[in-house]
Design a protein around this motif. Sequence first.
Motif, PDB file in Angstrom:
ATOM      1  N   SER A 183      86.906 113.932  86.243  1.00 30.65           N
ATOM      2  CA  SER A 183      85.732 114.828  86.361  1.00 30.65           C
ATOM      3  C   SER A 183      85.471 115.399  87.515  1.00 30.65           C
ATOM      4  O   SER A 183      86.307 114.975  88.710  1.00 30.65           O
ATOM      5  CB  SER A 183      84.635 113.730  86.294  1.00 30.65           C
ATOM      6  OG  SER A 183      83.275 114.374  86.772  1.00 30.65           O
ATOM      7  N   TRP A 184      84.812 116.575  87.721  1.00 29.16           N
ATOM      8  CA  TRP A 184      84.675 117.361  89.091  1.00 29.16           C
ATOM      9  C   TRP A 184      83.638 116.911  89.884  1.00 29.16           C
ATOM     10  O   TRP A 184      83.534 117.021  90.951  1.00 29.16           O
ATOM     11  CB  TRP A 184      84.383 118.623  88.731  1.00 29.16           C
ATOM     12  CG  TRP A 184      83.181 119.060  88.114  1.00 29.16           C
ATOM     13  CD1 TRP A 184      82.804 119.240  86.712  1.00 29.16           C
ATOM     14  CD2 TRP A 184      81.804 119.268  88.583  1.00 29.16           C
ATOM     15  NE1 TRP A 184      81.668 119.436  86.441  1.00 29.16           N
ATOM     16  CE2 TRP A 184      80.783 119.374  87.447  1.00 29.16           C
ATOM     17  CE3 TRP A 184      81.511 119.408  89.922  1.00 29.16           C
ATOM     18  CZ2 TRP A 184      79.321 119.540  87.874  1.00 29.16           C
ATOM     19  CZ3 TRP A 184      80.164 119.347  90.302  1.00 29.16           C
ATOM     20  CH2 TRP A 184      79.001 119.588  89.384  1.00 29.16           C
ATOM     21  N   LEU A 185      82.940 115.835  89.217  1.00 28.59           N
ATOM     22  CA  LEU A 185      81.868 115.204  89.976  1.00 28.59           C
ATOM     23  C   LEU A 185      81.837 113.492  89.425  1.00 28.59           C
ATOM     24  O   LEU A 185      80.774 113.147  88.914  1.00 28.59           O
ATOM     25  CB  LEU A 185      80.649 115.907  89.383  1.00 28.59           C
ATOM     26  CG  LEU A 185      79.225 115.207  90.159  1.00 28.59           C
ATOM     27  CD1 LEU A 185      79.206 115.618  91.468  1.00 28.59           C
ATOM     28  CD2 LEU A 185      77.979 115.870  89.590  1.00 28.59           C
ATOM     29  N   PRO A 186      82.845 112.976  90.143  1.00 28.48           N
ATOM     30  CA  PRO A 186      82.770 111.592  89.709  1.00 28.48           C
ATOM     31  C   PRO A 186      81.787 110.901  90.285  1.00 28.48           C
ATOM     32  O   PRO A 186      81.130 109.735  89.749  1.00 28.48           O
ATOM     33  CB  PRO A 186      84.178 111.190  90.430  1.00 28.48           C
ATOM     34  CG  PRO A 186      84.611 112.185  91.272  1.00 28.48           C
ATOM     35  CD  PRO A 186      83.979 113.505  90.836  1.00 28.48           C
ATOM     36  N   THR A 187      81.294 111.074  91.443  1.00 27.38           N
ATOM     37  CA  THR A 187      80.172 110.193  92.218  1.00 27.38           C
ATOM     38  C   THR A 187      79.518 111.256  92.899  1.00 27.38           C
ATOM     39  O   THR A 187      79.872 112.178  93.626  1.00 27.38           O
ATOM     40  CB  THR A 187      80.856 109.115  92.876  1.00 27.38           C
ATOM     41  OG1 THR A 187      79.789 108.398  93.619  1.00 27.38           O
ATOM     42  CG2 THR A 187      81.821 109.667  94.032  1.00 27.38           C
ATOM     43  N   LEU A 222      78.206 121.444  94.493  1.00 32.77           N
ATOM     44  CA  LEU A 222      77.256 121.603  93.308  1.00 32.77           C
ATOM     45  C   LEU A 222      76.407 123.092  93.140  1.00 32.77           C
ATOM     46  O   LEU A 222      76.309 123.528  91.878  1.00 32.77           O
ATOM     47  CB  LEU A 222      76.054 120.575  93.604  1.00 32.77           C
ATOM     48  CG  LEU A 222      76.511 119.014  93.419  1.00 32.77           C
ATOM     49  CD1 LEU A 222      75.614 118.117  94.173  1.00 32.77           C
ATOM     50  CD2 LEU A 222      76.752 118.567  92.127  1.00 32.77           C
ATOM     51  N   MET A 259      78.990 125.148  91.351  1.00 35.02           N
ATOM     52  CA  MET A 259      79.382 124.837  90.029  1.00 35.02           C
ATOM     53  C   MET A 259      78.497 125.520  88.953  1.00 35.02           C
ATOM     54  O   MET A 259      78.754 125.958  88.009  1.00 35.02           O
ATOM     55  CB  MET A 259      79.362 123.271  90.064  1.00 35.02           C
ATOM     56  CG  MET A 259      80.072 122.894  88.560  1.00 35.02           C
ATOM     57  SD  MET A 259      81.691 123.606  88.152  1.00 35.02           S
ATOM     58  CE  MET A 259      82.514 122.796  89.201  1.00 35.02           C
TER      59      MET A 259
END
Lengths: 74, 74, 74, 74, 74, 74
Positions: free
Chosen positions: E2-6, E22, E25
């Motif tokens: 994911s490009w945003l794991p956390t 963010l 994106m």
Amino acid sequence: MSWLPTLQTNTPEQGYELAIKLSRMAVKKTQPDDETRSSLRHDYANNADSLTMASHVVATNFQTVAQANNYWRD
Amino acid sequence: MSWLPTLQTNTPEQGYELAIKLSRMAVKKTQPDDETRSSLRHDYANNADSLTMASHVVATNFQTVAQANNYWRD
Amino acid sequence: MSWLPTLQTNTPEQGYELAIKLSRMAVKKTQPDDETRSSLRHDYANNADSLTMASHVVATNFQTVAQANNYWRD
Amino acid sequence: MSWLPTLQTNTPEQGYELAIKLSRMAVKKTQPDDETRSSLRHDYANNADSLTMASHVVATNFQTVAQANNYWRD
Amino acid sequence: MSWLPTLQTNTPEQGYELAIKLSRMAVKKTQPDDETRSSLRHDYANNADSLTMASHVVATNFQTVAQANNYWRD
Amino acid sequence: MSWLPTLQTNTPEQGYELAIKLSRMAVKKTQPDDETRSSLRHDYANNADSLTMASHVVATNFQTVAQANNYWRD
């Protein structure tokens, strides 16, 4: 050293200064050229709406910093 | 003395005044020249959208001040 | 008497009215002349984007008022 | 009956509808004339930025409604 | 991956970088063409108000990231 | 079935996608015609400020979704 080691500040005024720093850093990351930013600064520093927009960004960042410091209530 | 010693105020109305002060301070930090700000003031005080934008900044800062004061509920 | 004695209201609708009041007060503090505000009102009341901007300010103030009232959940 | 008896809704979707209602109500309070609003609607419904601005207001009001409902987590 | 794991980061500075990510994106999801975004970048990187608007988005996302990390207080 | 059955998502990335969905839904509710929205999309997808504005709306909705999911900390 990091330009943002912490969101904690000793006083509300320092927190406000940090909010200004946060606001400018996003600009710097998008337009890294110092000279260009400097010339743009002249533009928006003399335009009422531009100044209001800049103040809005500071207000948004100040929300974050103030909350991080529990509003300096302690 | 600091221009922002605390976010605490005695009343909601004083909190609102502080929100206005916070909104104007960001403008002052970007455009420190009193005369320039004064002339710009004439511009935006006579433009509906500029006034709405300014009111938005005050609203954002008032969120911060109100929360800092626990909404003056106590 | 203060124009803003409290952020507490009995109902959500009254809270919404207070949010409108807060939004307009910032405008009044910047442009105190009633006649000027009245003429500007005509401008933005007939412009879609101006109305949307005004609605955004009310929404921001309503966040504050709603939270102050614990969303009228009690 | 009040147009806003409560911020509580049964579902997130109903909460979103309420956020739209809150967004439009501020416009209605500023421009009460139905016909004028109707003609303005045509303007902004065909302008990309106007639609984005309107969506921003809904997002702001949806924050309030979602929080009022504890994000429908219960 | 994911490009945003956390939303968790080790430091405030990394949190700020995530806020920038963010912000970009959402632009990428709307305009997926790299070349078009690249040419638009030149436009807004040289316009004061565009940079301020971009900084506002970063500030909004930084609020989220900072709260997700409990303001890196722990 | 509802287009918004819940604000809960399994991952931050899914939460971000939901924020985009929320942002677009408000546009769809105002301009229900698919063809019109499609043509407007071309406009704002090629304008830097329009993309920044759209990113701001996503950021606002992502605040809501992230909070609804307790920032996916659990």
